[in-house]
Motif scaffolding. Sequence first.
Motif, PDB file in Angstrom:
ATOM      1  N   ARG A   1       0.864  -1.185   0.000  1.00 44.96           N
ATOM      2  CA  ARG A   1       0.000   0.000   0.000  1.00 44.96           C
ATOM      3  C   ARG A   1       0.902   1.236   0.000  1.00 44.96           C
ATOM      4  NH1 ARG A   1      -4.427  -0.748   2.681  1.00 44.96           N
ATOM      5  NH2 ARG A   1      -3.326  -1.861   4.304  1.00 44.96           N
TER       6      ARG A   1
ATOM      7  N   PHE B   1      -0.524   4.555  -0.116  1.00 48.59           N
ATOM      8  CA  PHE B   1      -1.282   5.761   0.214  1.00 48.59           C
ATOM      9  C   PHE B   1      -2.003   5.578   1.541  1.00 48.59           C
ATOM     10  CE2 PHE B   1      -4.575   3.101  -1.339  1.00 48.59           C
ATOM     11  CZ  PHE B   1      -5.738   3.551  -0.764  1.00 48.59           C
ATOM     12  N   GLY B   2      -2.550   6.681   2.055  1.00 47.96           N
ATOM     13  CA  GLY B   2      -3.375   6.653   3.249  1.00 47.96           C
ATOM     14  C   GLY B   2      -2.576   6.617   4.529  1.00 47.96           C
ATOM     15  N   GLU B   3      -3.315   6.514   5.634  1.00 48.61           N
ATOM     16  CA  GLU B   3      -2.707   6.510   6.964  1.00 48.61           C
ATOM     17  C   GLU B   3      -2.560   5.103   7.531  1.00 48.61           C
ATOM     18  OE1 GLU B   3      -1.377   9.203   8.333  1.00 48.61           O
ATOM     19  OE2 GLU B   3      -1.931  10.179   6.452  1.00 48.61           O
ATOM     20  N   ARG B   4      -3.259   4.150   6.941  1.00 48.86           N
ATOM     21  CA  ARG B   4      -3.224   2.780   7.431  1.00 48.86           C
ATOM     22  C   ARG B   4      -1.845   2.168   7.250  1.00 48.86           C
ATOM     23  NH1 ARG B   4      -7.273  -1.567   5.222  1.00 48.86           N
ATOM     24  NH2 ARG B   4      -6.317  -3.206   6.407  1.00 48.86           N
ATOM     25  N   ARG B   5      -1.444   1.366   8.184  1.00 49.01           N
ATOM     26  CA  ARG B   5      -0.129   0.726   8.129  1.00 49.01           C
ATOM     27  C   ARG B   5      -0.307  -0.765   7.935  1.00 49.01           C
ATOM     28  NH1 ARG B   5       3.565   4.649   8.565  1.00 49.01           N
ATOM     29  NH2 ARG B   5       3.040   6.300   9.974  1.00 49.01           N
TER      30      ARG B   5
ATOM     31  N   ARG C   1       2.544   0.801   5.265  1.00 48.92           N
ATOM     32  CA  ARG C   1       2.488   1.657   4.087  1.00 48.92           C
ATOM     33  C   ARG C   1       3.922   1.904   3.618  1.00 48.92           C
ATOM     34  NH1 ARG C   1       0.548   6.346   6.181  1.00 48.92           N
ATOM     35  NH2 ARG C   1       2.621   7.227   6.242  1.00 48.92           N
TER      36      ARG C   1
ATOM     37  N   GLN D   1       6.662   3.666   0.439  1.00 47.05           N
ATOM     38  CA  GLN D   1       6.849   4.681  -0.593  1.00 47.05           C
ATOM     39  C   GLN D   1       7.546   4.007  -1.765  1.00 47.05           C
ATOM     40  OE1 GLN D   1       9.095   7.831   1.183  1.00 47.05           O
ATOM     41  NE2 GLN D   1       7.305   8.716   2.181  1.00 47.05           N
TER      42      GLN D   1
END
Length: 119
Positions: A74, A76-80, A82, A84
């Motif tokens: 993933r 994007f977002g705040e969920r882990r 995550r 780059q």
Amino acid sequence: MSWLTKSWQALARSLEAAHRRLRDRLRPDIRVHMVTERPTQLRPHRLYVTRQADGPAFGFLLCPCGCGETLHLRFFGERRPRWQVRHDARGRASVTPSVWRQAGCRSHFILTSGRVRWC
């Protein structure tokens, strides 16, 4: 331990390290492939990245250990968790932080400039 045994062990370690370096150099780089949706069939040495309006959304790649499992990342977002993702002009992928499978093969690696660096 005799000097001969120590020398033999040092030689064996050096040969193993040289073999790992050569094997890693002969493997193709992992390259980013932008897609509109998750592919049904993944090919080795490719990081498939889906996009949303403000950047990369998800990434999919075959586990580099060879177990055949699909890794889902993933971006994007705040969920882990995550990650780059970046790529250079040649399309070679870099992903931060490291990828660590908690089940299955339990692979742990860093992907930098298309190369897998095992942790």
